[in-house]
Design an enzyme around this catalytic site. Structure first.
Site, mmCIF file in Angstrom:
data_model
loop_
_atom_site.group_PDB
_atom_site.id
_atom_site.type_symbol
_atom_site.label_atom_id
_atom_site.label_comp_id
_atom_site.label_asym_id
_atom_site.label_seq_id
_atom_site.Cartn_x
_atom_site.Cartn_y
_atom_site.Cartn_z
ATOM 1 N N THR A 1 0.814 -1.214 0.000
ATOM 2 C CA THR A 1 0.000 0.000 0.000
ATOM 3 C C THR A 1 0.845 1.260 0.000
ATOM 4 O O THR A 1 0.489 2.261 -0.635
ATOM 5 C CB THR A 1 -0.926 -0.019 1.230
ATOM 6 O OG1 THR A 1 -1.865 -1.076 1.063
ATOM 7 C CG2 THR A 1 -1.679 1.284 1.405
ATOM 8 N N THR B 1 1.340 -4.580 4.147
ATOM 9 C CA THR B 1 1.087 -4.918 5.551
ATOM 10 C C THR B 1 0.409 -6.278 5.717
ATOM 11 O O THR B 1 0.502 -6.880 6.783
ATOM 12 C CB THR B 1 0.208 -3.845 6.207
ATOM 13 O OG1 THR B 1 -1.008 -3.716 5.462
ATOM 14 C CG2 THR B 1 0.921 -2.505 6.262
ATOM 15 N N ASP B 2 -0.271 -6.762 4.665
ATOM 16 C CA ASP B 2 -1.075 -7.978 4.830
ATOM 17 C C ASP B 2 -0.241 -9.184 5.252
ATOM 18 O O ASP B 2 -0.684 -10.003 6.064
ATOM 19 C CB ASP B 2 -1.820 -8.304 3.530
ATOM 20 C CG ASP B 2 -2.981 -7.343 3.266
ATOM 21 O OD1 ASP B 2 -3.249 -6.474 4.106
ATOM 22 O OD2 ASP B 2 -3.612 -7.471 2.202
HETATM 23 N N1 ASP Z 1 -3.183 -3.900 2.418
HETATM 24 C C1 ASP Z 1 -1.880 -4.201 2.040
HETATM 25 C C2 ASP Z 1 -0.880 -3.157 2.499
HETATM 26 O O1 ASP Z 1 -1.174 -2.536 3.448
HETATM 27 C C3 ASP Z 1 -1.665 -4.636 0.677
HETATM 28 C C4 ASP Z 1 -0.456 -5.496 0.698
HETATM 29 O O2 ASP Z 1 -0.256 -6.226 1.671
HETATM 30 O O3 ASP Z 1 0.356 -5.425 -0.213
HETATM 31 O O4 ASP Z 1 0.170 -2.928 1.984
#
Ligand code: ASP
Length: 321
Positions: free
Chosen positions: A12, A85-86
């Protein structure tokens, strides 16, 4: 002059809005350009290591990143990895399990995209660079002003800016414009070298009435070991306990972690965790099922003759279990 590598992998923090949804569009150099007030005496080398959303990463991608980080450590005084973050907690675990040496490595990311009017990425990246330049060895996660240990860290909120926590462990340090304040030092967590490939280890979820079909399917798909994402302090349904016992008798490693979100697992209950412990399952302390899976995968890759013994010794040495 302190030389840091900034390895951008996507996530993200590097996304912009598109007609299909958020997509990775910012390079390592773009990310670095958002950081204001960089510390004097620190040079940052931006490197585009990957450009994906982390939910799409494969185990091979993670293993390749671990090797890239090892190379970057040999040539820099510190390494910052920007990451989605995932699955950041899984990459953090693999890097910690395969990081040998004194170079600081810290992962960061963002909850808001690169083109958000009030993004959190620049502050997180600035703090990560400051923490890496500070020089404390080991693998960490720097997010929302706090430095967390890689082993034990979890994503705990889908949207809040303070997206990560290490329940029962707490932050190692706080980082803000005033500098770094250290609170604790995490144990060295190395278990093996960055692998070329990682063996298949599946996580099997527990829910009321779960039968053994997911364990059977994991074995049929070629899993070399399984992690049970157990109820509470380490319990499973009678069907899964029976099936796990049979796997352990055949020499297939079974690791028990909890689906609860915090706290350690123990073999407490007759017919549940106590039976799994008696059958020889490895109880993974407070590791999340996802980090326990990487512990077992690295143990299988680095100590094929006795992966469970290696993982048990690691857990004792690091205070995990
Ligand atoms: N929601 C995720 C992020 O915060 C997307 C990912 O993991 O690439 O980066």
């Amino acid at each position: 002059m302190t030389r840091l590598a900034l390895l951008a992998t996507g996530g993200t923090i590097a996304t912009r809005a598109t007609a299909e949804g958020r997509a990775v569009a910012a390079s390592a150099r773009d990310l670095l350009g958002t950081v204001t007030g960089a510390d004097t005496g620190v040079e940052v080398v931006p490197i585009d290591a990957a450009g994906r959303l982390s939910f799409a990463a494969t185990l091979d991608d993670l293993a390749a990143l671990a090797r890239t980080v090892r190379e970057a450590c040999a040539e820099h005084d510190g390494v910052v990895v920007t990451h989605g973050t995932d699955t950041l907690e899984e990459t953090a675990a693999l890097l910690a399990l395969t990081h040998d040496g004194a170079t600081p490595v810290t992962l960061t990311g963002a909850q808001r995209p690169f083109d958000d009017p009030a993004p959190d990425g620049p502050g997180n990246l600035g703090a990560a660079l400051r923490w890496a330049a500070h020089g404390r060895p080991g693998v960490t996660v720097t997010f929302a002003g706090r430095v967390l240990p890689a082993i034990g860290v979890r994503k705990v909120h889908t949207a809040a800016l303070a997206a990560f926590a290490a329940p029962d462990r707490g932050p190692l340090a706080s980082v803000d414009g005033a500098g770094v304040r250290e609170h604790a030092v995490a144990p060295d967590a190395v278990l093996g070298d960055p692998p070329t490939t990682l063996p298949r280890v599946d996580v099997v979820a527990q829910y009321v009435g779960a039968d053994a079909h997911a364990l059977d399917a994991a074995m049929a798909a070629g899993a070399r070991g399984v992690v049970v994402a157990a109820f509470g302090a380490g319990n499973a349904t009678p069907a899964v306990v029976d099936s796990a016992r049979r796997l352990l008798e055949r020499g297939v490693p079974v690791v028990v972690a909890s689906r609860t979100g915090a706290g350690a697992v123990e073999g407490l209950y007759a017919g549940g965790g106590a039976d799994l412990a008696r059958a020889g399952a490895l109880f993974a302390g407070d590791l999340s099922p996802w980090q326990a899976r990487l512990l077992l995968a690295v143990a299988l890759a680095s100590a094929p003759d006795d992966p469970v013994g290696a993982a048990r010794a690691w857990a004792a040495r690091t205070g995990v279990a």
